[in-house]
Design a protein around this motif. Structure first.
Motif, PDB file in Angstrom:
ATOM      1  N   GLU A 194      56.222  37.696  48.099  1.00 12.40           N
ATOM      2  CA  GLU A 194      57.701  38.199  48.172  1.00 12.40           C
ATOM      3  C   GLU A 194      57.904  38.918  47.076  1.00 12.40           C
ATOM      4  OE1 GLU A 194      59.394  37.734  50.707  1.00 12.40           O
ATOM      5  OE2 GLU A 194      58.919  36.086  52.293  1.00 12.40           O
ATOM      6  N   LEU A 195      57.582  38.838  45.957  1.00  9.28           N
ATOM      7  CA  LEU A 195      57.634  39.802  44.937  1.00  9.28           C
ATOM      8  C   LEU A 195      56.666  40.747  45.083  1.00  9.28           C
ATOM      9  CD1 LEU A 195      57.715  37.162  42.300  1.00  9.28           C
ATOM     10  CD2 LEU A 195      60.074  38.910  43.186  1.00  9.28           C
ATOM     11  N   GLY A 196      55.541  41.681  45.892  1.00  6.04           N
ATOM     12  CA  GLY A 196      54.418  42.102  46.056  1.00  6.04           C
ATOM     13  C   GLY A 196      53.770  42.136  44.825  1.00  6.04           C
ATOM     14  N   GLN A 197      53.299  40.999  44.537  1.00  5.15           N
ATOM     15  CA  GLN A 197      51.955  40.660  43.241  1.00  5.15           C
ATOM     16  C   GLN A 197      51.127  40.222  44.837  1.00  5.15           C
ATOM     17  OE1 GLN A 197      53.259  40.006  39.903  1.00  5.15           O
ATOM     18  NE2 GLN A 197      55.098  39.963  40.329  1.00  5.15           N
ATOM     19  N   PRO A 198      50.718  40.946  45.419  1.00  7.52           N
ATOM     20  CA  PRO A 198      49.523  40.260  46.336  1.00  7.52           C
ATOM     21  C   PRO A 198      48.443  39.330  45.231  1.00  7.52           C
ATOM     22  CG  PRO A 198      49.088  42.596  46.864  1.00  7.52           C
ATOM     23  CD  PRO A 198      50.555  42.003  46.163  1.00  7.52           C
ATOM     24  N   GLY A 199      47.596  39.829  43.982  1.00  9.65           N
ATOM     25  CA  GLY A 199      46.924  40.290  43.783  1.00  9.65           C
ATOM     26  C   GLY A 199      47.042  38.628  42.782  1.00  9.65           C
ATOM     27  N   LEU A 200      48.269  37.874  42.756  1.00  5.77           N
ATOM     28  CA  LEU A 200      48.834  37.572  41.719  1.00  5.77           C
ATOM     29  C   LEU A 200      48.395  35.975  42.931  1.00  5.77           C
ATOM     30  CD1 LEU A 200      49.114  35.785  38.839  1.00  5.77           C
ATOM     31  CD2 LEU A 200      51.607  36.802  38.865  1.00  5.77           C
ATOM     32  N   ALA A 201      49.060  36.073  44.445  1.00 10.26           N
ATOM     33  CA  ALA A 201      49.607  35.811  45.078  1.00 10.26           C
ATOM     34  C   ALA A 201      48.268  35.039  45.375  1.00 10.26           C
ATOM     35  CB  ALA A 201      49.869  35.932  46.416  1.00 10.26           C
ATOM     36  N   LEU A 202      47.050  36.140  45.829  1.00  6.94           N
ATOM     37  CA  LEU A 202      45.783  35.527  45.511  1.00  6.94           C
ATOM     38  C   LEU A 202      45.037  34.677  44.488  1.00  6.94           C
ATOM     39  CD1 LEU A 202      43.253  36.370  47.263  1.00  6.94           C
ATOM     40  CD2 LEU A 202      42.068  37.837  46.112  1.00  6.94           C
ATOM     41  N   HIS A 203      45.143  34.726  43.538  1.00 10.83           N
ATOM     42  CA  HIS A 203      44.407  34.000  43.056  1.00 10.83           C
ATOM     43  C   HIS A 203      45.540  31.942  42.894  1.00 10.83           C
ATOM     44  CE1 HIS A 203      43.633  32.332  38.524  1.00 10.83           C
ATOM     45  NE2 HIS A 203      44.954  31.678  38.648  1.00 10.83           N
ATOM     46  N   HIS A 204      46.804  32.036  43.515  1.00 18.03           N
ATOM     47  CA  HIS A 204      47.029  31.359  43.773  1.00 18.03           C
ATOM     48  C   HIS A 204      46.543  30.230  44.406  1.00 18.03           C
ATOM     49  CE1 HIS A 204      49.455  30.823  39.993  1.00 18.03           C
ATOM     50  NE2 HIS A 204      49.751  31.758  39.993  1.00 18.03           N
ATOM     51  N   SER A 205      46.660  31.274  45.979  1.00 23.45           N
ATOM     52  CA  SER A 205      46.101  30.315  47.738  1.00 23.45           C
ATOM     53  C   SER A 205      44.556  30.576  47.006  1.00 23.45           C
ATOM     54  CB  SER A 205      45.740  31.958  48.310  1.00 23.45           C
ATOM     55  OG  SER A 205      44.421  32.938  48.006  1.00 23.45           O
ATOM     56  N   HIS A 206      43.814  30.799  46.196  1.00 24.87           N
ATOM     57  CA  HIS A 206      42.238  30.134  45.775  1.00 24.87           C
ATOM     58  C   HIS A 206      42.189  28.217  45.057  1.00 24.87           C
ATOM     59  CE1 HIS A 206      40.545  33.667  46.966  1.00 24.87           C
ATOM     60  NE2 HIS A 206      40.441  34.398  45.542  1.00 24.87           N
ATOM     61  N   ARG A 207      43.744  28.667  44.310  1.00 25.12           N
ATOM     62  CA  ARG A 207      43.942  27.302  43.600  1.00 25.12           C
ATOM     63  C   ARG A 207      44.493  26.018  44.858  1.00 25.12           C
ATOM     64  NH1 ARG A 207      45.459  28.286  37.525  1.00 25.12           N
ATOM     65  NH2 ARG A 207      46.818  26.435  37.889  1.00 25.12           N
ATOM     66  N   SER A 208      44.914  27.126  45.363  1.00 29.12           N
ATOM     67  CA  SER A 208      45.785  25.457  46.856  1.00 29.12           C
ATOM     68  C   SER A 208      44.867  24.859  47.525  1.00 29.12           C
ATOM     69  CB  SER A 208      46.286  26.358  47.362  1.00 29.12           C
ATOM     70  OG  SER A 208      46.226  27.163  48.526  1.00 29.12           O
ATOM     71  N   ARG A 221      45.137  40.885  53.085  1.00 21.46           N
ATOM     72  CA  ARG A 221      45.153  41.627  53.840  1.00 21.46           C
ATOM     73  C   ARG A 221      46.356  42.723  53.455  1.00 21.46           C
ATOM     74  NH1 ARG A 221      49.645  41.016  58.679  1.00 21.46           N
ATOM     75  NH2 ARG A 221      49.372  42.917  59.582  1.00 21.46           N
ATOM     76  N   CYS A 222      46.711  41.779  52.478  1.00 21.39           N
ATOM     77  CA  CYS A 222      48.214  42.782  51.437  1.00 21.39           C
ATOM     78  C   CYS A 222      46.913  43.472  50.724  1.00 21.39           C
ATOM     79  CB  CYS A 222      48.780  42.337  50.405  1.00 21.39           C
ATOM     80  SG  CYS A 222      50.092  40.921  52.113  1.00 21.39           S
ATOM     81  N   LEU A 223      46.243  42.771  50.475  1.00 23.41           N
ATOM     82  CA  LEU A 223      45.497  44.225  49.501  1.00 23.41           C
ATOM     83  C   LEU A 223      44.096  44.420  50.368  1.00 23.41           C
ATOM     84  CD1 LEU A 223      44.613  40.816  47.017  1.00 23.41           C
ATOM     85  CD2 LEU A 223      45.769  42.761  46.142  1.00 23.41           C
ATOM     86  N   HIS A 224      44.393  44.810  51.843  1.00 27.34           N
ATOM     87  CA  HIS A 224      43.618  45.618  52.475  1.00 27.34           C
ATOM     88  C   HIS A 224      42.084  45.762  52.065  1.00 27.34           C
ATOM     89  CE1 HIS A 224      46.961  48.204  52.760  1.00 27.34           C
ATOM     90  NE2 HIS A 224      46.797  48.285  51.083  1.00 27.34           N
ATOM     91  N   ARG A 225      41.912  43.684  51.840  1.00 27.56           N
ATOM     92  CA  ARG A 225      40.320  43.157  51.779  1.00 27.56           C
ATOM     93  C   ARG A 225      39.929  43.029  53.586  1.00 27.56           C
ATOM     94  NH1 ARG A 225      40.083  40.600  46.414  1.00 27.56           N
ATOM     95  NH2 ARG A 225      39.113  39.472  47.192  1.00 27.56           N
ATOM     96  N   TYR A 226      40.204  43.697  54.590  1.00 29.07           N
ATOM     97  CA  TYR A 226      40.296  43.259  56.087  1.00 29.07           C
ATOM     98  C   TYR A 226      39.162  42.426  56.256  1.00 29.07           C
ATOM     99  CZ  TYR A 226      44.158  46.217  56.313  1.00 29.07           C
ATOM    100  OH  TYR A 226      45.392  47.616  55.991  1.00 29.07           O
ATOM    101  N   SER A 227      38.100  41.791  56.151  1.00 26.02           N
ATOM    102  CA  SER A 227      37.225  41.396  56.207  1.00 26.02           C
ATOM    103  C   SER A 227      37.009  39.588  55.821  1.00 26.02           C
ATOM    104  CB  SER A 227      34.983  41.833  55.662  1.00 26.02           C
ATOM    105  OG  SER A 227      35.019  42.759  56.314  1.00 26.02           O
ATOM    106  N   GLU A 228      37.529  39.647  54.577  1.00 26.63           N
ATOM    107  CA  GLU A 228      37.746  38.955  53.964  1.00 26.63           C
ATOM    108  C   GLU A 228      39.513  37.956  53.995  1.00 26.63           C
ATOM    109  OE1 GLU A 228      36.248  39.245  49.266  1.00 26.63           O
ATOM    110  OE2 GLU A 228      37.533  40.522  49.925  1.00 26.63           O
ATOM    111  N   ALA A 229      39.842  38.613  55.250  1.00 23.76           N
ATOM    112  CA  ALA A 229      40.957  38.071  55.550  1.00 23.76           C
ATOM    113  C   ALA A 229      40.645  37.528  56.769  1.00 23.76           C
ATOM    114  CB  ALA A 229      42.090  39.247  56.004  1.00 23.76           C
ATOM    115  N   ALA A 230      40.156  37.792  57.877  1.00 23.60           N
ATOM    116  CA  ALA A 230      38.918  37.539  59.024  1.00 23.60           C
ATOM    117  C   ALA A 230      38.462  36.073  58.642  1.00 23.60           C
ATOM    118  CB  ALA A 230      38.122  38.602  59.104  1.00 23.60           C
ATOM    119  N   ARG A 231      37.530  36.763  57.793  1.00 31.42           N
ATOM    120  CA  ARG A 231      36.655  35.252  56.999  1.00 31.42           C
ATOM    121  C   ARG A 231      38.099  33.252  57.389  1.00 31.42           C
ATOM    122  NH1 ARG A 231      32.687  32.628  56.038  1.00 31.42           N
ATOM    123  NH2 ARG A 231      32.585  30.389  54.786  1.00 31.42           N
ATOM    124  N   SER A 232      38.816  34.450  56.099  1.00 32.79           N
ATOM    125  CA  SER A 232      40.066  32.444  55.744  1.00 32.79           C
ATOM    126  C   SER A 232      40.642  32.538  57.597  1.00 32.79           C
ATOM    127  CB  SER A 232      41.409  33.636  54.903  1.00 32.79           C
ATOM    128  OG  SER A 232      40.354  34.012  53.784  1.00 32.79           O
TER     129      SER A 232
END
Length: 351
Positions: free
Chosen positions: A65-79, A98-109
């Motif tokens: 929501e704060l527009g920081q998908p890189g930091l969000a991704l870090h916490h998603s791995h930890r969750s 998806r927000c980081l435009h890494r669509y193949s990895e988004a598809a895997r998740s």
């Protein structure tokens, strides 16, 4: 801890995500000290992990929501590391990618989220279909950005060698612009999100074709080996060749990883073993370490840990594989903590 969680949830409802993130970070720190129950001495590891995962997932939402998908991704791995069987954690990871435009990895998740949802819940058909749609959309986005072409061939129980030859031939006929190098993934059957009415759960072989012959050959070598060995890996043992490593990464490494990520976007089980995909991430992290990209290396190592934590929930793990999985998880923790020494991963690299 309870006060911090209440305050964080209230701030989320008010859409004050910066304040919510601060409260949830405080809660996470308290949780890491064992305060998951009234009496820390009675907190079970599972209780602490589930609560920590929930707090991490809240931080994912706040940072998205704060527009920081890189930091969000870090916490998603930890969750995911804390609670790998909960499909929502993987869906949030997909949103970050998806927000980081890494669509193949988004598809895997999204694929993993859909698989875990079906295994755990089973009943919510509408939710399962929505997850499939999300996975399908991410694959389509990924296809629009890759530097190769693909063909999915329906596969039942035929002789795989014959079917692979047939798939390669069909690909050459359908995609004449991508015939500099063609190969079919021999390690694993692929799934697609489209619900083919006559054949629900249809399995496929994946064939890739490249315009760049060397790139195609390198990707095939990486995919077909029993244990993945990253091309150019020898470079990382010589610090004096840092410039060469950077050139390799910019010209070849990035494109190899993009191809590997796409191959993984439709493959739940890997015949090379449950640790194969995580080992790919270890190689990637080694190269990033050599390039002195510490933040990126840490992110990739966390992703490797999430893969390792999830693997037993997706496929049957033998005793030998389980031992390797646990050793690699311990190695990843050591690497992230900056500890050095002889590890299973170091031995694998030497081999």
């Amino acid at each position: 801890l309870r006060a911090a969680l209440r305050e964080g949830s209230a701030r989320c409802r008010q859409r004050d995500f910066a304040a919510a993130a601060a409260k949830f970070s405080t809660a996470l720190e308290l949780c890491s000290k064992g305060f998951a129950l009234e009496d820390p001495l009675k907190s079970s590891p599972d209780d602490t992990s589930r609560l920590a995962s929930w707090i991490e997932s809240k931080l994912v939402i706040c940072y998205l929501e704060l527009g920081q998908p890189g930091l969000a991704l870090h916490h998603s791995h930890r969750s995911i590391i804390q609670n790998p069987s909960h499909f929502c954690n993987h869906l949030r990871q997909a949103a970050c990618f998806r927000c980081l435009h890494r669509y193949s990895e988004a598809a895997r998740s999204a694929m993993v989220a859909q698989c875990l949802y079906v295994l755990a819940e089973g009943a919510g058909l509408a939710t399962s279909e929505l997850l499939q749609l999300y996975w399908q959309a991410m694959i389509q986005e990924a296809l629009s950005e890759v530097s190769f072409s693909v063909l999915y061939t329906p596969f039942e129980k035929e002789d795989k060698a014959d079917k692979i030859k047939e798939a390669n031939k069909t690909f050459a006929e359908k995609h004449p612009d991508y015939v500099q190098h063609i190969f079919t993934d021999p390690h694993g059957i692929h799934l697609l999100p489209e619900k083919a009415e006559p054949h629900p759960g249809q399995q496929y072989l994946l064939t890739l074709g490249f315009r760049n012959k060397e790139l195609g050959k390198t990707v095939e070598k990486f995919v077909t080996q029993k244990l993945p060995v990253f091309p150019g890996q020898k470079i990382t043992f010589s610090p004096s060749m840092e410039e060469e490593a950077e050139t390799f990464w910019q010209n070849t490494g990035k494109r190899i990883m993009a191809a590997m990520a796409f191959i993984g976007s439709s493959k739940i089980k890997d015949e090379r073993g449950p640790c194969a995909r995580a080992i790919e991430h270890f190689h990637h992290a080694s190269l990033l370490r050599h390039l002195q990209r510490g933040e990126e290396q840490a992110q990739v190592m966390a992703q490797a840990m999430a893969e390792l934590a999830t693997a037993p929930h997706l496929q049957r793990v033998s005793q030998e594989d389980d031992k390797l999985l646990q050793s690699l998880m311990a190695d990843a923790v050591d690497i992230l903590a900056g500890r050095t020494g002889e590890r299973v991963w170091t031995k694998l690299q030497k081999v």
